[in-house]
Design a protein around this motif. Structure first.
Motif, PDB file in Angstrom:
ATOM      1  N   ARG A  19     120.832  79.833 -15.305  1.00  0.00           N
ATOM      2  CA  ARG A  19     119.794  80.717 -14.788  1.00  0.00           C
ATOM      3  C   ARG A  19     120.002  80.826 -13.287  1.00  0.00           C
ATOM      4  N   LEU A  20     119.516  81.911 -12.732  1.00  0.00           N
ATOM      5  CA  LEU A  20     119.634  82.117 -11.300  1.00  0.00           C
ATOM      6  C   LEU A  20     118.384  81.608 -10.603  1.00  0.00           C
ATOM      7  N   ALA A  21     118.589  80.909  -9.497  1.00  0.00           N
ATOM      8  CA  ALA A  21     117.507  80.471  -8.614  1.00  0.00           C
ATOM      9  C   ALA A  21     117.873  80.996  -7.236  1.00  0.00           C
ATOM     10  N   GLY A  22     117.402  82.170  -6.914  1.00  0.00           N
ATOM     11  CA  GLY A  22     117.844  82.822  -5.686  1.00  0.00           C
ATOM     12  C   GLY A  22     119.262  83.320  -5.885  1.00  0.00           C
ATOM     13  N   ARG A  23     120.168  82.872  -5.023  1.00  0.00           N
ATOM     14  CA  ARG A  23     121.578  83.244  -5.165  1.00  0.00           C
ATOM     15  C   ARG A  23     122.395  82.145  -5.835  1.00  0.00           C
ATOM     16  N   THR A  24     121.736  81.086  -6.269  1.00  0.00           N
ATOM     17  CA  THR A  24     122.413  79.935  -6.870  1.00  0.00           C
ATOM     18  C   THR A  24     122.261  79.978  -8.384  1.00  0.00           C
ATOM     19  N   ARG A  25     123.353  79.769  -9.094  1.00  0.00           N
ATOM     20  CA  ARG A  25     123.302  79.689 -10.559  1.00  0.00           C
ATOM     21  C   ARG A  25     123.205  78.225 -10.953  1.00  0.00           C
ATOM     22  N   LEU A  26     122.150  77.888 -11.707  1.00  0.00           N
ATOM     23  CA  LEU A  26     121.917  76.525 -12.176  1.00  0.00           C
ATOM     24  C   LEU A  26     122.318  76.423 -13.636  1.00  0.00           C
ATOM     25  N   TYR A  27     123.004  75.336 -13.994  1.00  0.00           N
ATOM     26  CA  TYR A  27     123.464  75.119 -15.359  1.00  0.00           C
ATOM     27  C   TYR A  27     122.777  73.899 -15.943  1.00  0.00           C
ATOM     28  N   GLY A  28     122.614  73.904 -17.256  1.00  0.00           N
ATOM     29  CA  GLY A  28     122.044  72.760 -17.952  1.00  0.00           C
ATOM     30  C   GLY A  28     122.509  72.769 -19.394  1.00  0.00           C
ATOM     31  N   PHE A  29     122.304  71.635 -20.071  1.00  0.00           N
ATOM     32  CA  PHE A  29     122.657  71.557 -21.490  1.00  0.00           C
ATOM     33  C   PHE A  29     121.629  72.325 -22.308  1.00  0.00           C
ATOM     34  N   ASN A  30     122.102  73.064 -23.295  1.00  0.00           N
ATOM     35  CA  ASN A  30     121.229  73.809 -24.189  1.00  0.00           C
ATOM     36  C   ASN A  30     120.599  72.821 -25.171  1.00  0.00           C
ATOM     37  N   PRO A  31     119.270  72.627 -25.130  1.00  0.00           N
ATOM     38  CA  PRO A  31     118.644  71.650 -26.029  1.00  0.00           C
ATOM     39  C   PRO A  31     118.728  72.044 -27.502  1.00  0.00           C
ATOM     40  N   ARG A  32     119.016  73.301 -27.800  1.00  0.00           N
ATOM     41  CA  ARG A  32     119.137  73.743 -29.197  1.00  0.00           C
ATOM     42  C   ARG A  32     120.550  73.620 -29.748  1.00  0.00           C
ATOM     43  N   TYR A  33     121.496  73.201 -28.909  1.00  0.00           N
ATOM     44  CA  TYR A  33     122.877  73.055 -29.365  1.00  0.00           C
ATOM     45  C   TYR A  33     122.925  71.938 -30.411  1.00  0.00           C
ATOM     46  N   PRO A  34     123.471  72.196 -31.615  1.00  0.00           N
ATOM     47  CA  PRO A  34     123.390  71.203 -32.694  1.00  0.00           C
ATOM     48  C   PRO A  34     124.158  69.905 -32.433  1.00  0.00           C
ATOM     49  N   PHE A  35     125.181  69.921 -31.597  1.00  0.00           N
ATOM     50  CA  PHE A  35     125.986  68.728 -31.338  1.00  0.00           C
ATOM     51  C   PHE A  35     125.749  68.182 -29.940  1.00  0.00           C
ATOM     52  N   LEU A  36     124.569  68.393 -29.387  1.00  0.00           N
ATOM     53  CA  LEU A  36     124.277  67.979 -28.014  1.00  0.00           C
ATOM     54  C   LEU A  36     124.372  66.471 -27.851  1.00  0.00           C
ATOM     55  N   LYS A  37     123.818  65.713 -28.786  1.00  0.00           N
ATOM     56  CA  LYS A  37     123.858  64.256 -28.678  1.00  0.00           C
ATOM     57  C   LYS A  37     125.300  63.752 -28.701  1.00  0.00           C
ATOM     58  N   GLU A  38     126.126  64.313 -29.579  1.00  0.00           N
ATOM     59  CA  GLU A  38     127.525  63.912 -29.666  1.00  0.00           C
ATOM     60  C   GLU A  38     128.305  64.320 -28.424  1.00  0.00           C
ATOM     61  N   LEU A  39     128.008  65.496 -27.872  1.00  0.00           N
ATOM     62  CA  LEU A  39     128.687  65.961 -26.665  1.00  0.00           C
ATOM     63  C   LEU A  39     128.363  65.058 -25.482  1.00  0.00           C
ATOM     64  N   LYS A  40     127.097  64.697 -25.319  1.00  0.00           N
ATOM     65  CA  LYS A  40     126.710  63.798 -24.226  1.00  0.00           C
ATOM     66  C   LYS A  40     127.351  62.418 -24.395  1.00  0.00           C
ATOM     67  N   ALA A  41     127.422  61.923 -25.635  1.00  0.00           N
ATOM     68  CA  ALA A  41     128.061  60.626 -25.883  1.00  0.00           C
ATOM     69  C   ALA A  41     129.549  60.683 -25.550  1.00  0.00           C
ATOM     70  N   LEU A  42     130.207  61.779 -25.878  1.00  0.00           N
ATOM     71  CA  LEU A  42     131.628  61.944 -25.561  1.00  0.00           C
ATOM     72  C   LEU A  42     131.840  61.973 -24.048  1.00  0.00           C
TER      73      LEU A  42
END
Length: 69
Positions: free
Chosen positions: A16-39
């Motif tokens: 998402r954009l915050a002013g001119r800065t693009r902020l990134y985050g993990f998608n909480p709906r991603y089905p393999f989020l727990k496995e991706l973070k563990a990796l």
């Protein structure tokens, strides 16, 4: 940036954009989020302590897209 864009296209990240800065985050709906973070956590343990500290520090200003290193 190319890898971040690919992860965003794959649905594991969101941005998402915050002013001119693009902020990134993990998608909480991603089905393999727990496995991706563990990796990612496991991959981080293989780095030496000095490199790990540099990887975990947060940048103060974002790098301009396309700017050479």
């Amino acid at each position: 940036m190319k890898q971040i864009e690919e992860l965003e296209n794959g649905g594991s990240l969101f941005s998402r954009l915050a002013g001119r800065t693009r902020l990134y985050g993990f998608n909480p709906r991603y089905p393999f989020l727990k496995e991706l973070k563990a990796l990612l956590d496991k991959a981080l343990t293989f780095y030496p302590e000095d490199i790990r500290a540099r990887l975990l520090e947060s940048r103060q200003r974002p790098r301009r897209k396309g700017k050479p290193l």
